[in-house]
Design an enzyme around this catalytic site. Structure first.
Site, PDB file in Angstrom:
ATOM      1  N   ASN A 139      -3.315   6.023  -0.189  1.00  0.00           N
ATOM      2  CA  ASN A 139      -2.721   6.345   1.105  1.00  0.00           C
ATOM      3  C   ASN A 139      -2.062   7.713   1.136  1.00  0.00           C
ATOM      4  O   ASN A 139      -1.950   8.321   2.202  1.00  0.00           O
ATOM      5  CB  ASN A 139      -1.725   5.260   1.509  1.00  0.00           C
ATOM      6  CG  ASN A 139      -2.422   4.060   2.115  1.00  0.00           C
ATOM      7  OD1 ASN A 139      -3.493   4.187   2.704  1.00  0.00           O
ATOM      8  ND2 ASN A 139      -1.844   2.887   1.956  1.00  0.00           N
ATOM      9  N   HIS A 188      -2.978  -3.146  -5.520  1.00  0.00           N
ATOM     10  CA  HIS A 188      -3.312  -2.783  -4.143  1.00  0.00           C
ATOM     11  C   HIS A 188      -4.810  -2.935  -3.930  1.00  0.00           C
ATOM     12  O   HIS A 188      -5.597  -2.076  -4.322  1.00  0.00           O
ATOM     13  CB  HIS A 188      -2.851  -1.341  -3.874  1.00  0.00           C
ATOM     14  CG  HIS A 188      -3.210  -0.838  -2.512  1.00  0.00           C
ATOM     15  ND1 HIS A 188      -3.394   0.500  -2.261  1.00  0.00           N
ATOM     16  CD2 HIS A 188      -3.423  -1.496  -1.337  1.00  0.00           C
ATOM     17  CE1 HIS A 188      -3.708   0.656  -0.998  1.00  0.00           C
ATOM     18  NE2 HIS A 188      -3.727  -0.526  -0.411  1.00  0.00           N
ATOM     19  N   GLU A 192      -6.091  -0.683  -6.811  1.00  0.00           N
ATOM     20  CA  GLU A 192      -5.160   0.330  -7.311  1.00  0.00           C
ATOM     21  C   GLU A 192      -4.010  -0.379  -8.033  1.00  0.00           C
ATOM     22  O   GLU A 192      -3.278  -1.157  -7.419  1.00  0.00           O
ATOM     23  CB  GLU A 192      -4.639   1.137  -6.126  1.00  0.00           C
ATOM     24  CG  GLU A 192      -3.777   2.317  -6.465  1.00  0.00           C
ATOM     25  CD  GLU A 192      -3.531   3.175  -5.233  1.00  0.00           C
ATOM     26  OE1 GLU A 192      -3.705   4.401  -5.322  1.00  0.00           O
ATOM     27  OE2 GLU A 192      -3.165   2.616  -4.167  1.00  0.00           O
ATOM     28  N   SER A 249       0.808  -1.218   0.000  1.00  0.00           N
ATOM     29  CA  SER A 249       0.000   0.000   0.000  1.00  0.00           C
ATOM     30  C   SER A 249       0.840   1.266   0.000  1.00  0.00           C
ATOM     31  O   SER A 249       0.320   2.363  -0.216  1.00  0.00           O
ATOM     32  CB  SER A 249      -0.926   0.008   1.222  1.00  0.00           C
ATOM     33  OG  SER A 249      -0.170  -0.046   2.421  1.00  0.00           O
TER      34      SER A 249
END
Length: 285
Positions: A193, A143, A155, A122
């Site tokens: 993130n 991800h 992702e 991540s």
């Protein structure tokens, strides 16, 4: 490299929350899955989690096949060598670059040369992980979001050497698992993130500084910005330890605007990691 039509068996490295979720959705999509972790108890716990998840989804009439049929496509192991015949591998081990590089170096030796190796990281660099292999062009980030069986998004992260065909395969594979994708360059935190961790940390700081009660802070964000969870509730669902690890990585890479909130660190030190331990900012059954 192999096309998606060549992929029959998917290897998953890691049987924790993300690994067993990825294994479950791959099996539900019709793939044979070999899920590996370093201890048999971890593998068994992962398989038990899959059984519980499939049972709940069956009760909600959300499966196209019986839990038994899906579960029959899953095999658990502690031997990484059992992934030798995998046509695609997704790594979902602990978020530690040295651990991941060691796994990818081993996978590079074990699997056929044309097998795509994907990482569920991540925050960590796809390029750095890929450099542990002799096939960096076949390494890509996929991800998944937590909880994997419920969340719709994946992702896709493109490393410095990732081939265009591999990026396309990652999108196709996610779509075959009934997921929608977006794409990110290999920059710290990617899309999710990089934006999410400052939001969560600022929410924690605001709560810690007495701006609002826990409930009012989360309610204000939900009603004021139309998000399904406020930052404290979401942090509990992600896992406070995971939020801390991600924030620390981003802090090292991008500076003080990603500095973890003090209360986040205190909660993790106290073992209050959120929903998975029964207590974080909220308490759970």
């Amino acid at each position: 490299m192999r096309s998606l039509s060549d992929v029959e068996t998917v290897g998953v490295v890691g049987a924790g929350t993300m690994g067993n979720g990825i294994a479950q959705v791959a099996a539900a999509a019709g793939y044979d899955v070999v899920m590996r972790d370093i201890e048999r108890s971890f593998v068994d716990d992962g398989l038990d989690s899959i059984d519980d998840s499939l049972s709940r989804l069956a009760d909600e009439d959300a499966l196209s096949e019986s839990p038994e049929t899906i579960r029959g496509r899953l095999t658990g192991t502690t031997d990484l060598g059992d992934l030798a015949d995998a046509d695609l591998v997704v790594e979902a081990a602990v978020e530690d670059v040295d651990v991941k590089r060691e796994i990818f170096a081993d996978l590079d030796e074990i699997t056929d040369d044309d097998v795509v190796l994907a990482t569920n990281t991540s925050t960590l660099s796809i390029t750095t992980i890929a450099a542990a292999t002799e096939r960096p062009e076949l390494v890509v980030g996929v991800h998944f979001m937590n909880p994997v069986p419920i969340m719709d998004g994946v992702e896709v992260v493109v490393g410095e050497h990732t081939a265009d065909e591999v990026t396309a395969l990652a999108h196709e594979f996610a779509a075959d698992l009934d997921k929608e994708t977006w794409e990110s360059d290999d920059k710290p935190g990617f899309v999710t993130n990089r934006v999410l961790m400052p939001w969560i940390n600022e929410g924690i700081r605001a709560f810690d500084e007495g701006v609002a009660t826990r409930d009012d802070l989360d309610r204000g964000m939900k009603l004021g910005t139309n998000v399904p969870m406020g930052p404290l509730e979401l942090a509990d669902h992600i896992g406070l330890d995971i939020c801390l690890d991600a924030s620390q990585t981003l802090h090292e890479e991008l500076g003080d605007r990603y500095k973890p909130a003090y209360l986040l660190k205190r909660k993790v030190d106290a073992g209050k990691l959120g929903k998975k331990t029964g207590e974080g900012f909220y308490e759970y059954e």
